[in-house]
Design an enzyme around this catalytic site. Structure first.
Site, PDB file in Angstrom:
ATOM      1  N   GLU A 121     -34.523   8.243  -6.241  1.00 50.89           N
ATOM      2  CA  GLU A 121     -35.214   7.152  -6.937  1.00 50.89           C
ATOM      3  C   GLU A 121     -36.189   6.437  -5.999  1.00 50.89           C
ATOM      4  O   GLU A 121     -37.119   5.767  -6.458  1.00 50.89           O
ATOM      5  CB  GLU A 121     -34.177   6.187  -7.548  1.00 50.89           C
ATOM      6  CG  GLU A 121     -33.518   6.835  -8.765  1.00 50.89           C
ATOM      7  CD  GLU A 121     -32.126   6.340  -9.079  1.00 50.89           C
ATOM      8  OE1 GLU A 121     -31.715   5.281  -8.594  1.00 50.89           O
ATOM      9  OE2 GLU A 121     -31.424   7.063  -9.831  1.00 50.89           O
ATOM     10  N   LYS A 143     -27.137   0.741  -7.135  1.00 55.07           N
ATOM     11  CA  LYS A 143     -28.549   0.650  -7.531  1.00 55.07           C
ATOM     12  C   LYS A 143     -28.899  -0.819  -7.857  1.00 55.07           C
ATOM     13  O   LYS A 143     -28.357  -1.715  -7.229  1.00 55.07           O
ATOM     14  CB  LYS A 143     -28.832   1.577  -8.711  1.00 55.07           C
ATOM     15  CG  LYS A 143     -28.298   2.998  -8.474  1.00 55.07           C
ATOM     16  CD  LYS A 143     -28.780   3.959  -9.482  1.00 55.07           C
ATOM     17  CE  LYS A 143     -28.101   5.299  -9.248  1.00 55.07           C
ATOM     18  NZ  LYS A 143     -28.698   6.366  -9.991  1.00 55.07           N
ATOM     19  N   HIS A 162     -32.993   8.300  -1.205  1.00 55.80           N
ATOM     20  CA  HIS A 162     -32.471   8.586  -2.553  1.00 55.80           C
ATOM     21  C   HIS A 162     -33.649   9.037  -3.420  1.00 55.80           C
ATOM     22  O   HIS A 162     -34.765   8.564  -3.245  1.00 55.80           O
ATOM     23  CB  HIS A 162     -31.831   7.309  -3.114  1.00 55.80           C
ATOM     24  CG  HIS A 162     -31.079   7.557  -4.391  1.00 55.80           C
ATOM     25  ND1 HIS A 162     -31.709   7.692  -5.606  1.00 55.80           N
ATOM     26  CD2 HIS A 162     -29.752   7.728  -4.628  1.00 55.80           C
ATOM     27  CE1 HIS A 162     -30.796   7.925  -6.549  1.00 55.80           C
ATOM     28  NE2 HIS A 162     -29.598   7.947  -5.969  1.00 55.80           N
ATOM     29  N   GLY A 165     -27.268  10.680 -13.204  1.00 56.76           N
ATOM     30  CA  GLY A 165     -27.229   9.854 -14.413  1.00 56.76           C
ATOM     31  C   GLY A 165     -27.377  10.629 -15.713  1.00 56.76           C
ATOM     32  O   GLY A 165     -27.558  10.028 -16.774  1.00 56.76           O
ATOM     33  N   ASN A 207     -23.070   3.856  -5.132  1.00 61.98           N
ATOM     34  CA  ASN A 207     -24.431   3.323  -5.098  1.00 61.98           C
ATOM     35  C   ASN A 207     -24.633   2.502  -6.377  1.00 61.98           C
ATOM     36  O   ASN A 207     -24.768   3.074  -7.459  1.00 61.98           O
ATOM     37  CB  ASN A 207     -25.428   4.491  -5.046  1.00 61.98           C
ATOM     38  CG  ASN A 207     -26.866   4.034  -5.183  1.00 61.98           C
ATOM     39  OD1 ASN A 207     -27.165   2.847  -5.075  1.00 61.98           O
ATOM     40  ND2 ASN A 207     -27.765   4.974  -5.430  1.00 61.98           N
ATOM     41  N   SER A 223     -23.725  12.592 -11.353  1.00 58.10           N
ATOM     42  CA  SER A 223     -22.799  12.576 -12.497  1.00 58.10           C
ATOM     43  C   SER A 223     -21.349  12.866 -12.118  1.00 58.10           C
ATOM     44  O   SER A 223     -20.614  13.484 -12.886  1.00 58.10           O
ATOM     45  CB  SER A 223     -23.275  13.542 -13.586  1.00 58.10           C
ATOM     46  OG  SER A 223     -24.497  13.087 -14.127  1.00 58.10           O
ATOM     47  N   GLU A 233     -27.957  15.743  -3.832  1.00 56.91           N
ATOM     48  CA  GLU A 233     -27.995  15.204  -5.189  1.00 56.91           C
ATOM     49  C   GLU A 233     -29.108  15.896  -5.980  1.00 56.91           C
ATOM     50  O   GLU A 233     -30.287  15.514  -5.861  1.00 56.91           O
ATOM     51  CB  GLU A 233     -28.293  13.706  -5.162  1.00 56.91           C
ATOM     52  CG  GLU A 233     -27.277  12.875  -4.414  1.00 56.91           C
ATOM     53  CD  GLU A 233     -27.280  11.440  -4.898  1.00 56.91           C
ATOM     54  OE1 GLU A 233     -26.245  10.988  -5.353  1.00 56.91           O
ATOM     55  OE2 GLU A 233     -28.342  10.790  -4.849  1.00 56.91           O
TER      56      GLU A 233
HETATM   57  C1  PEP Z   1     -26.879   8.407  -7.638  1.00 59.31           C
HETATM   58  O1  PEP Z   1     -27.719   7.675  -8.109  1.00 59.31           O
HETATM   59  O2  PEP Z   1     -26.823   8.582  -6.411  1.00 59.31           O
HETATM   60  C2  PEP Z   1     -25.948   9.073  -8.534  1.00 59.31           C
HETATM   61  C3  PEP Z   1     -25.298  10.091  -8.084  1.00 59.31           C
HETATM   62  O3  PEP Z   1     -25.848   8.565  -9.818  1.00 59.31           O
HETATM   63  P1  PEP Z   1     -24.813   9.039 -10.957  1.00 59.31           P
HETATM   64  O4  PEP Z   1     -23.469   9.191 -10.311  1.00 59.31           O
HETATM   65  O5  PEP Z   1     -24.846   7.945 -11.965  1.00 59.31           O
HETATM   66  O6  PEP Z   1     -25.315  10.353 -11.469  1.00 59.31           O
END
Ligand code: PEP
Length: 252
Positions: free
Chosen positions: A98, A13, A96, A172, A11, A211, A166
Site C-alpha cells: 500500500e 493500517k 508494504h 484484504g 498491521n 488474508s 505478501e
Molecule cells: C496486510 O495488509 O499486510 C495484510 C496482510 O492484510 P490482510 O491480512 O487484511 O489481507
C-alpha cells in the site's frame, strides 16, 4: 545467533482510535495466560504508539507501519525511524504494497527506509509481493527475487531484518495462494537470503501475509520457511488475532 522465534505481526493500517487500546489490553491478557510460542507485534497507527507503549505490556512488541528515508530535516508530516525508536518501536514495516503502490515507493526507497530502520536499532520488516498481473503472467519468482535483491540493505542480519511475502492480490481479498505456491516462493526467498547473507540468511524470519485468518493460519504457518504471519484485517480484534497466534501452540 540463535534462530529468532516466529513472529505474528498485526498491521492495523489506518484503523484504530484510543478506544481500540482495549483490544491491545485484551490481547496482552490472553498472552499472559497462554505464554505464546511466537513473538507478537502490533503496528498501530502512529497516533496510538505512545499510549500503547505506556501500557508496559509484557507480551506485545510495538512497531510502526512506515518511516522516512532521512533521519531528520525539512520533511513536513513525515516521521523518522529514530523518532519511532525513541517512542518505543521495536519494528518498522517497510515497503508494504500500500506504500509501494499508493505512494510510489520503489525498491530504492524501500532499501533506504530499511537502512534507516536498521541503523537506529529497530527491525525492518521488508515487504515484497507480486501484483495480480505478474502472478497471472507467471512472473512471481522473478519479481520477488528482484525485490529481495534491491530492497534489502547489504548489512541485513537476522536481528535487524524480517521479510514479509505478501502477494498483493491476496491482501484484504480473502484469496490465498496454494500451499505449493507459498512453499515455492518462500524457498526461493530463503535461497536468495542465504546466498547474500550466509548463516544469517538462513535465520532471517520470512512471514507470509495476505488474508491470513484463524481458519487458514495453521495450514500456512506449517509451510517450510514460513516463520510467521503479517496480518491485516484479522489483527484488529484481540479474539481473532489471538486465534492466529495460538496456532503456534500446536507446533513442537
Ligand atoms: C496486510 O495488509 O499486510 C495484510 C496482510 O492484510 P490482510 O491480512 O487484511 O489481507
Amino acid at each position: 545467533m540463535i534462530r529468532p522465534k516466529p513472529l505474528v505481526a498485526g498491521n492495523w493500517k489506518m484503523n484504530g482510535l484510543r478506544a481500540s487500546l482495549n483490544e491491545i489490553i485484551k490481547l496482552n491478557d490472553f498472552l499472559v495466560r497462554s505464554a505464546p510460542k511466537c513473538d507478537v507485534l502490533i503496528c498501530p497507527p502512529v497516533t496510538l504508539i505512545s499510549s500503547i507503549v505506556q501500557l508496559n505490556l509484557e507480551h506485545v512488541f510495538i512497531g510502526s507501519q512506515d518511516c522516512h528515508t532521512n533521519t531528520n530535516g525539512a520533511h513536513t508530516g513525515d516521521i523518522s525511524a529514530e523518532m519511532l525508536r525513541d517512542i518505543g518501536c521495536s519494528h518498522i514495516i517497510i515497503g508494504h504494497s500500500e506504500r509501494r503502490v499508493g505512494h510510489g515507493e520503489d525498491n530504492k526507497i524501500v532499501n533506504k527506509k530499511a537502512t534507516q530502520a536498521q541503523t537506529v536499532g529497530t527491525t525492518a520488516i521488508i515487504c515484497v509481493g507480486e501484483t495480480i498481473h505478474e502472478y497471472e503472467a507467471k512472473k512471481t519468482l522473478e519479481v520477488i527475487v528482484s525485490q529481495i535483491n534491491s530492497s534489502i540493505p547489504s548489512h541485513a542480519t537476522a536481528e535487524n531484518t524480517i521479510i514479509a511475502y505478501e502477494p498483493i492480490w491476496a491482501i484484504g481479498s480473502g484469496k490465498v495462494p496454494t500451499v505449493g505456491s507459498v512453499k515455492e516462493v518462500h524457498a526461493v526467498i530463503r535461497k536468495v537470503l542465504v546466498e547474500r547473507f550466509g548463516n544469517d540468511g538462513d535465520k532471517i524470519n520470512i512471514l507470509y501475509g495476505g488474508s491470513v485468518n484463524a481458519s487458514n493460519a495453521h495450514t500456512l504457518m506449517s509451510v517450510v520457511n514460513v516463520n510467521g504471519a503479517l496480518v491485516g484485517g484479522a489483527s484488529l480484534k484481540a479474539d481473532d488475532f489471538f486465534n492466529i497466534i495460538s496456532v503456534y501452540d500446536q507446533f513442537d
